[in-house]
Structure formats: C-alpha cells, structure tokens
Scaffold this active site. Structure first.
Site, PDB file in Angstrom:
ATOM      1  CB  SER A 130      -0.924  -0.003   1.224  1.00  0.00           C
ATOM      2  OG  SER A 130      -1.550   1.259   1.324  1.00  0.00           O
ATOM      3  CE  LYS A 160     -12.531  -0.590   0.113  1.00  0.00           C
ATOM      4  NZ  LYS A 160     -12.477  -0.279  -1.324  1.00  0.00           N
ATOM      5  CG  ASP A 205     -13.155   3.320  -2.769  1.00  0.00           C
ATOM      6  OD1 ASP A 205     -11.990   3.022  -3.055  1.00  0.00           O
ATOM      7  OD2 ASP A 205     -13.692   2.980  -1.698  1.00  0.00           O
ATOM      8  N   GLY A 227     -18.920  -2.293 -15.391  1.00  0.00           N
ATOM      9  CA  GLY A 227     -18.405  -2.873 -14.168  1.00  0.00           C
ATOM     10  C   GLY A 227     -19.459  -2.930 -13.075  1.00  0.00           C
ATOM     11  CB  ALA A 228     -21.310  -5.039 -11.456  1.00  0.00           C
ATOM     12  N   GLY A 277     -16.312  -3.715  -6.727  1.00  0.00           N
ATOM     13  CA  GLY A 277     -16.178  -2.726  -5.654  1.00  0.00           C
ATOM     14  C   GLY A 277     -16.064  -1.301  -6.171  1.00  0.00           C
ATOM     15  CE1 TYR A 289      -3.116   1.587  -8.873  1.00  0.00           C
ATOM     16  CE2 TYR A 289      -5.504   1.811  -8.721  1.00  0.00           C
ATOM     17  CZ  TYR A 289      -4.320   1.279  -8.256  1.00  0.00           C
ATOM     18  OH  TYR A 289      -4.344   0.423  -7.189  1.00  0.00           O
ATOM     19  CG  ASN A 303     -12.654   4.064   1.611  1.00  0.00           C
ATOM     20  OD1 ASN A 303     -13.456   4.770   2.209  1.00  0.00           O
ATOM     21  ND2 ASN A 303     -11.891   4.528   0.639  1.00  0.00           N
ATOM     22  CB  SER A 354      -2.456   4.322   2.536  1.00  0.00           C
ATOM     23  OG  SER A 354      -3.406   4.137   1.521  1.00  0.00           O
TER      24      SER A 354
HETATM   25  P1  NAD Z   1     -13.721  -6.343  -8.493  1.00  0.00           P
HETATM   26  O1  NAD Z   1     -13.043  -7.668  -8.482  1.00  0.00           O
HETATM   27  O2  NAD Z   1     -14.584  -5.953  -7.346  1.00  0.00           O
HETATM   28  O3  NAD Z   1     -14.613  -6.226  -9.840  1.00  0.00           O
HETATM   29  C1  NAD Z   1     -14.135  -6.721 -11.054  1.00  0.00           C
HETATM   30  C2  NAD Z   1     -15.011  -6.219 -12.200  1.00  0.00           C
HETATM   31  O4  NAD Z   1     -14.386  -6.563 -13.452  1.00  0.00           O
HETATM   32  C3  NAD Z   1     -16.432  -6.857 -12.240  1.00  0.00           C
HETATM   33  O5  NAD Z   1     -17.343  -5.917 -12.734  1.00  0.00           O
HETATM   34  C4  NAD Z   1     -16.235  -7.989 -13.261  1.00  0.00           C
HETATM   35  O6  NAD Z   1     -17.448  -8.378 -13.867  1.00  0.00           O
HETATM   36  C5  NAD Z   1     -15.308  -7.305 -14.246  1.00  0.00           C
HETATM   37  N1  NAD Z   1     -14.574  -8.245 -15.101  1.00  0.00           N
HETATM   38  C6  NAD Z   1     -13.705  -9.215 -14.702  1.00  0.00           C
HETATM   39  N2  NAD Z   1     -13.207  -9.854 -15.793  1.00  0.00           N
HETATM   40  C7  NAD Z   1     -13.786  -9.275 -16.885  1.00  0.00           C
HETATM   41  C8  NAD Z   1     -13.686  -9.483 -18.291  1.00  0.00           C
HETATM   42  N3  NAD Z   1     -12.891 -10.428 -18.796  1.00  0.00           N
HETATM   43  N4  NAD Z   1     -14.411  -8.700 -19.117  1.00  0.00           N
HETATM   44  C9  NAD Z   1     -15.227  -7.728 -18.611  1.00  0.00           C
HETATM   45  N5  NAD Z   1     -15.374  -7.490 -17.302  1.00  0.00           N
HETATM   46  C10 NAD Z   1     -14.655  -8.251 -16.445  1.00  0.00           C
HETATM   47  O7  NAD Z   1     -12.572  -5.277  -8.724  1.00  0.00           O
HETATM   48  P2  NAD Z   1     -12.516  -3.756  -8.247  1.00  0.00           P
HETATM   49  O8  NAD Z   1     -11.970  -3.682  -6.889  1.00  0.00           O
HETATM   50  O9  NAD Z   1     -13.808  -3.116  -8.536  1.00  0.00           O
HETATM   51  O10 NAD Z   1     -11.385  -3.198  -9.229  1.00  0.00           O
HETATM   52  C11 NAD Z   1     -11.624  -3.007 -10.625  1.00  0.00           C
HETATM   53  C12 NAD Z   1     -10.486  -2.172 -11.210  1.00  0.00           C
HETATM   54  O11 NAD Z   1     -10.530  -0.881 -10.600  1.00  0.00           O
HETATM   55  C13 NAD Z   1      -9.071  -2.703 -10.907  1.00  0.00           C
HETATM   56  O12 NAD Z   1      -8.274  -2.475 -12.047  1.00  0.00           O
HETATM   57  C14 NAD Z   1      -8.581  -1.856  -9.753  1.00  0.00           C
HETATM   58  O13 NAD Z   1      -7.178  -1.699  -9.748  1.00  0.00           O
HETATM   59  C15 NAD Z   1      -9.256  -0.541 -10.089  1.00  0.00           C
HETATM   60  N6  NAD Z   1      -9.498   0.321  -8.920  1.00  0.00           N
HETATM   61  C16 NAD Z   1      -9.086   1.589  -9.008  1.00  0.00           C
HETATM   62  C17 NAD Z   1      -9.300   2.444  -7.960  1.00  0.00           C
HETATM   63  C18 NAD Z   1      -8.795   3.839  -8.073  1.00  0.00           C
HETATM   64  O14 NAD Z   1      -8.762   4.540  -7.042  1.00  0.00           O
HETATM   65  N7  NAD Z   1      -8.462   4.310  -9.247  1.00  0.00           N
HETATM   66  C19 NAD Z   1      -9.970   2.009  -6.804  1.00  0.00           C
HETATM   67  C20 NAD Z   1     -10.403   0.688  -6.755  1.00  0.00           C
HETATM   68  C21 NAD Z   1     -10.159  -0.147  -7.825  1.00  0.00           C
END
Ligand code: NAD
Length: 288
Positions: free
Chosen positions: A20, A71, A107, A131-132, A134, A235, A92, A22
């Site tokens: 991390s 979380k 977030d 996406g769906a 976290g 990112y 968080n 942080s």
């Molecule tokens: P998660 O595991 O909770 O969710 C994964 C998501 O990806 C789901 O919607 C799933 O259906 C989808 N997915 C997985 N494989 C797939 C595929 N082959 N095709 C299409 N969709 C697919 O993950 P998360 O914690 O929500 O993280 C998702 C992304 O967001 C990661 O890259 C993470 O690094 C990034 N993230 C960024 C921040 C930020 O502050 N910028 C914060 C949290 C997460």
C-alpha cells in the site's frame, strides 16, 4: 516531527497491505502540515476484524482506512454509516470521535472529485459505466447521490451481475430521481447505443489492467465522439488501451490515478478536518 507521548495513530487494515502507498502518502502529509500523527499498515484478516475495531477504540486511534477483504465486514461495528457506505454495505474509512465510529466510503467521492478537478461535473449527466465490482458500485452510488441524471450499467453475466442488480434496486430506492439501467456487457449493440447519448463513459472493470493492458471493452472506436468524456478507474498502466484510443479520437480522457489520490484526500479531510497538501503529494507519489 518526532514521535512523542501524544502522537496520534491512524492506520490501514486489511490484507495484503504491504504494497500500500497509503502510509507514505499520509505520513508525508502529516510532516508537511506539522501534524503530530503517524499512519501504519496492519495486516488484518477477516476473522480479526472484531479485534481490530476494538483496538481502534482501545488505542484511541483517530481512525483507519479499510481495504479488502475487510471493507464489508467492518460495517456491523460502526455506530453510524455515511449514506454511500450504508447503501453499498462497505467502508474504506473509519473515523473515531471519542469512541463513536462512523464508516465512510470515499472511493466514489474520489472518482467524482477527480472528474471535478478535471473540469467535469457529474450533476445532470448521463453516464455509461462498465463494471459491477467494488470500484464500479462505489462510483455508481456516488454519481447517483451527486445528481447524475441517468446511469447505464453494463457488466458481463458473471458473479458480479447480481451485485449490479442490487445496485440498481438500491439507487432506485435511495435516489429515485436518477434513472438507472442494467445491461449485459456482451450486448455490444446496446452498449454502443447507450454510449451514443451519454456524456461520460467509464471503465470500472479489470479490463485494461496489467497484465491485460492490451484489452479494452470498447472494440469499435467509432463510439468515441469528441464531446464524450472517457474515464478509467484502472491506474496501472496509467493510460489504458481504452484511454489511449479515446484520446486519439479527440475525447477528453481521465485516468484512474486521480481517483486513487482523491479517495485519500477525502479520507484525510474526514480524519483531520484539514486539506491534504495535494500539490506536494501529487508531485511526489502520483506523477504521471
Ligand atoms: P472487483 O473484483 O470488485 O470487480 C471486477 C469487475 O471486473 C467486475 O465488474 C467484473 O465483472 C469485471 N470483469 C472481470 N473480468 C472481466 C472481463 N474479462 N471482461 C469484462 N469485465 C470483467 O474489482 P474492483 O476492486 O472493482 O477493481 C476493478 C479495477 O478498478 C481494478 O483495475 C482496480 O485496480 C481498479 N481500482 C481503481 C481504484 C482507483 O482509485 N483508481 C480504486 C479501486 C479499484
């Protein structure tokens, strides 16, 4: 500032936490603001959450950030939850005010703030959000709370689809003014037609993240109109394939690094009541 008998403690709980950024970001901010706090990372597994919460109270910690897998589990120990944390069922950020714990989720706030810093307001806008998980759920709920006009959610028919169905029900109940739709991400015809009348397109799936950096959910780059704002939560890499292609087509693009920074900025404000020295933190830890 040297550690003293009065130094306040903040921390991160979850596992793994060794990677991390942080602790560095917070401690650097405390140093710049001459604040008598230290921030440490604690490796806490799910079955240790109750003890960790009790330690926050016992050690009179100012608060803690929470990462996976804790979380959701911390919510039941909170005396109060922010609207977004209550709707999502995840926190968080825990703020400890004399033993009263309030759970927040920053977030989604970080996502909205990052857009604002880049001149984009979600208020009154239509967003298509892929996406769906976290990150996606936090963004969808926060955008609805912050006045988005319409949100079209697209996800594969995987285990996360059910979570999206719940998010749709939650938003309909809690923010009835926001129109919210859910579609299968594999229905590309629907995806492209929803993007065509959206103001903002967001990737909040793992697609585009290392080691899948050559992948993108948007295979037809004709959907990238000049007046479409294209944002990604991924990112690493800083510019995903989707962002690079949208940028080439003349779209305004916003990557995921700013969301990471601003979710911390929002949490810092909740912990301390002060503004994180964003310019310095950005230059040291978020240089793009
Ligand atoms: P998660 O595991 O909770 O969710 C994964 C998501 O990806 C789901 O919607 C799933 O259906 C989808 N997915 C997985 N494989 C797939 C595929 N082959 N095709 C299409 N969709 C697919 O993950 P998360 O914690 O929500 O993280 C998702 C992304 O967001 C990661 O890259 C993470 O690094 C990034 N993230 C960024 C921040 C930020 O502050 N910028 C914060 C949290 C997460």
């Amino acid at each position: 500032m040297e550690v003293s008998g009065r130094t306040g403690l903040l921390g991160l709980i979850g596992t793994p936490v060794g990677h991390s950024g942080s602790p560095a970001m917070y401690n650097y901010s405390f140093e710049l603001l001459d604040m008598d706090y230290k921030y440490l990372a604690f490796d806490i597994k799910l079955d240790e959450v109750a003890n960790a919460i009790s330690a926050i109270k016992t050690f009179k910690m100012k608060g803690a950030n929470v990462t996976m897998p804790c979380k959701g589990a911390v919510c039941e120990y909170m005396d109060e939850l922010s609207p977004a944390a209550r709707i999502i069922g995840a926190c968080n950020t825990i703020v400890n005010e004399n033993g009263k714990l309030t759970g927040h989720i920053t977030d989604g706030q970080g996502y909205v703030r990052n857009l604002k810093e880049n001149g984009v307001d979600v208020k009154g806008k239509k967003l298509t959000i892929m996406g769906a998980g976290g990150a996606a759920t936090a963004i969808q709920v926060q955008c609805a709370l912050d006045g988005a006009r319409e949100i079209s959610i697209f996800n594969k028919k995987d285990d996360f689809f059910q979570r999206a169905e719940k998010t749709v029900e939650d938003i309909k109940k809690e923010v009835p003014n926001c129109i919210v739709n859910l579609y299968d991400l594999d229905d590309t015809e629907k995806l492209y037609s929803e993007i065509s009348d959206s103001d903002i397109l967001t990737n909040a799936t793992i697609v585009g993240m290392k080691p899948y950096e050559n992948d993108t959910n948007i295979l037809d780059t004709n959907v990238f109109r000049k007046d479409l704002v294209v944002t990604d939560v991924v990112y690493n890499p800083i510019k995903t394939t989707m962002i690079l292609e949208a940028e080439k087509a003349g779209c305004k693009v916003i990557g995921g690094k700013g969301m990471l920074l601003y979710q911390g900025v929002e949490a810092f404000k909740l912990f301390t009541g002060k503004d994180m020295p964003v310019k310095e933190v950005k230059a040291k830890y978020f240089a793009e």
